[in-house]
Design a protein around this motif. Structure first.
Motif, mmCIF file in Angstrom:
data_model
loop_
_atom_site.group_PDB
_atom_site.id
_atom_site.type_symbol
_atom_site.label_atom_id
_atom_site.label_comp_id
_atom_site.label_asym_id
_atom_site.label_seq_id
_atom_site.Cartn_x
_atom_site.Cartn_y
_atom_site.Cartn_z
ATOM 1 N N ILE A 310 0.831 -1.210 0.000
ATOM 2 C CA ILE A 310 0.000 0.000 0.000
ATOM 3 C C ILE A 310 0.862 1.255 0.000
ATOM 4 O O ILE A 310 0.636 2.196 -0.771
ATOM 5 N N CYS A 311 1.871 1.280 0.869
ATOM 6 C CA CYS A 311 2.702 2.475 0.989
ATOM 7 C C CYS A 311 3.527 2.709 -0.282
ATOM 8 O O CYS A 311 3.731 3.861 -0.685
ATOM 9 N N ALA A 312 3.990 1.636 -0.911
ATOM 10 C CA ALA A 312 4.726 1.802 -2.160
ATOM 11 C C ALA A 312 3.833 2.420 -3.229
ATOM 12 O O ALA A 312 4.249 3.307 -3.981
ATOM 13 N N LYS A 313 2.590 1.964 -3.295
ATOM 14 C CA LYS A 313 1.650 2.481 -4.292
ATOM 15 C C LYS A 313 1.317 3.944 -4.035
ATOM 16 O O LYS A 313 1.167 4.741 -4.973
ATOM 17 N N GLN A 314 1.241 4.330 -2.768
ATOM 18 C CA GLN A 314 0.849 5.687 -2.411
ATOM 19 C C GLN A 314 2.038 6.607 -2.110
ATOM 20 O O GLN A 314 1.834 7.755 -1.724
ATOM 21 N N SER A 315 3.253 6.101 -2.296
ATOM 22 C CA SER A 315 4.475 6.883 -2.025
ATOM 23 C C SER A 315 4.547 7.370 -0.582
ATOM 24 O O SER A 315 4.969 8.497 -0.294
ATOM 25 N N VAL A 316 4.144 6.505 0.334
ATOM 26 C CA VAL A 316 4.289 6.778 1.766
ATOM 27 C C VAL A 316 5.593 6.137 2.225
ATOM 28 O O VAL A 316 5.818 4.951 1.983
ATOM 29 N N PRO A 317 6.481 6.879 2.884
ATOM 30 C CA PRO A 317 7.734 6.278 3.358
ATOM 31 C C PRO A 317 7.450 5.093 4.290
ATOM 32 O O PRO A 317 6.751 5.222 5.286
ATOM 33 N N MET A 318 8.013 3.939 3.925
ATOM 34 C CA MET A 318 7.773 2.733 4.709
ATOM 35 C C MET A 318 8.883 1.738 4.455
ATOM 36 O O MET A 318 9.402 1.637 3.333
ATOM 37 N N ALA A 319 9.271 0.988 5.476
ATOM 38 C CA ALA A 319 10.201 -0.131 5.314
ATOM 39 C C ALA A 319 9.966 -1.120 6.437
ATOM 40 O O ALA A 319 9.746 -0.725 7.585
ATOM 41 N N PRO A 320 10.001 -2.412 6.127
ATOM 42 C CA PRO A 320 9.951 -3.398 7.203
ATOM 43 C C PRO A 320 11.191 -3.261 8.084
ATOM 44 O O PRO A 320 12.255 -2.865 7.615
ATOM 45 N N VAL A 321 11.056 -3.586 9.358
ATOM 46 C CA VAL A 321 12.202 -3.590 10.257
ATOM 47 C C VAL A 321 13.004 -4.870 10.000
ATOM 48 O O VAL A 321 12.479 -5.977 10.148
ATOM 49 N N LEU A 322 14.243 -4.704 9.598
ATOM 50 C CA LEU A 322 15.110 -5.842 9.334
ATOM 51 C C LEU A 322 15.587 -6.440 10.654
ATOM 52 O O LEU A 322 16.207 -5.750 11.461
ATOM 53 N N GLU A 323 15.292 -7.707 10.879
ATOM 54 C CA GLU A 323 15.809 -8.411 12.053
ATOM 55 C C GLU A 323 17.189 -8.955 11.704
ATOM 56 O O GLU A 323 17.338 -9.742 10.762
#
Length: 389
Positions: A310-323
């Protein structure tokens, strides 16, 4: 895969660096230069602290050593011994760059200050890193990453933002100083290529991290007199944190009113998407924390993958937290060869951190994995003798 190559074709191919440093700051800087093609020769004793601690099969071959000493040849010399010191001086005479973090008093006693070397080697780029400026009243003080985080204001930022005077859980002072050594050395080499003259470079860790810290955190004190507090406003917010999704953690960081509206709409909260606080052209500073708290409440409604799409489509800054325990299996890390398994000659299979910079014409390479202490002493001095004959 073995992850190594015998040839150097990086942008620093043909440059020789003497690494006369210990722990992380200097060795990490020298390793980066080695990754970019330089011939790096490390003068060391087995007492270097990065060789102390956990190891798989060979004493001294610790994880930290494996991470900061690849693309180097190791020469063991006792610099307090006159004969070994002369051998070191002969080796320095073949170098373009010398990197050291020895204290000034020790360098003076060994005859290895820039003043000692400059007349004999006028083209030498001499990078000296230490905790504090040489002309300050702290010049001779012991310095480690924690003291540098304190003296640079980073602990104050953490205390104000988190309510606890904690140290950042990474040796950021060492690593920022290492990167500073690298760009300082490269700039000095450009100057030398133009003029034929090397120079002395001083990289004080505290000054370096203070400058790094104040880029955003000087804030209202940029002005004289001050027109606001220090501390970058967003970074100091309680809501400035990763959030829990339905199945993990993620950074969901809306910046604009439209970003907030898109996040709330995706979460099925049309009431929040129509909130007057996100209706205008910008978010008021007083509204940032409560809005970020609403994002945190909405985030568990979707999985991390759903939020990413969703965030990629809407250009909202987002990233999963890398463990970090799962970093090697992360598609982004894996596909970018950022953590490949390679075969070390003495340690067997190890994970090697990738080179993050990509050159179209002269790529960096891993030609040598971290050496055993003194592994190349004979090789290096046989080369030196051959060059003199």
């Amino acid at each position: 895969m073995n992850g190594t190559t015998d040839s150097a074709n990086g942008p620093l191919d043909g440059v020789r660096v003497i690494d006369l440093s210990t722990v992380v700051m200097g060795p990490y800087a020298a390793q980066i230069l080695g990754d970019l093609g330089a011939d790096v020769i490390k003068i060391e004793s087995p007492s270097d602290t990065v060789r102390s601690g956990l190891y798989r099969t060979t004493p001294g071959m610790t994880p930290l050593n494996l991470n900061v000493n690849r693309n180097k040849r190791s020469v063991s010399l006792n610099l307090k011994d006159d004969a070994d010191r002369e051998r070191a001086l002969a080796l320095i005479g073949t170098a373009d760059v010398l990197i050291t973090n020895m204290r000034p008093g020790a360098l003076a006693r060994l005859g290895l200050t820039y003043a000692d070397l400059a007349d004999r080697h006028p083209g030498l780029v001499y990078a000296h890193a230490q905790g504090f400026r040489s002309d300050s009243d702290r010049a001779g003080h012991a310095a480690y990453d924690e003291t540098v985080q304190a003296s640079s204001g980073l602990v104050d930022v953490a205390n104000r933002a988190l309510g606890r005077p904690v140290y950042l859980p990474t040796i950021i002072g060492d690593k920022v100083a290492a990167l500073t050594i690298v760009y300082a050395v490269l700039a000095a080499m450009v100057h030398r290529d133009r003029t034929g003259r090397g120079q002395h470079i001083e990289v004080p860790m505290t000054d370096t991290l203070l400058a790094f810290n104040l880029v955003e955190h000087l804030s209202g004190h940029v002005y004289e007199p001050a027109e606001g507090d220090t501390g970058f406003p967003l970074s100091m917010k309680r809501g400035h944190r990763a959030v829990a999704t339905a199945d993990g953690l993620a950074c969901i960081m809306p910046y604009t009113p439209q970003n907030f509206r898109d996040v709330f709409t995706a979460a099925g909260r049309l009431d929040l998407a129509e909130d007057p606080r996100v209706a205008g052209p910008a978010i008021e500073d007083a509204d940032v924390d409560p809005l970020l708290e609403l994002v945190a409440r909405c985030a568990p409604g979707l999985t991390t993958t759903e939020w990413e799409e969703i965030c990629a489509k809407q250009s909202v800054p987002m990233a999963p937290v890398l463990e970090l325990d799962r970093a090697a299996d992360d598609p982004y890390v894996r596909d970018g060869h950022l953590l490949d398994v390679v075969e070390h000659p003495s340690e067997g299979p190890i994970r090697s951190v990738g080179i993050p910079v990509r050159y179209s014409a002269t790529p960096g390479s891993v030609r040598r994995l971290a050496p055993l202490p003194g592994q190349h002493t004979d090789e290096v001095f046989d080369e030196l003798a051959a060059a003199r004959s």
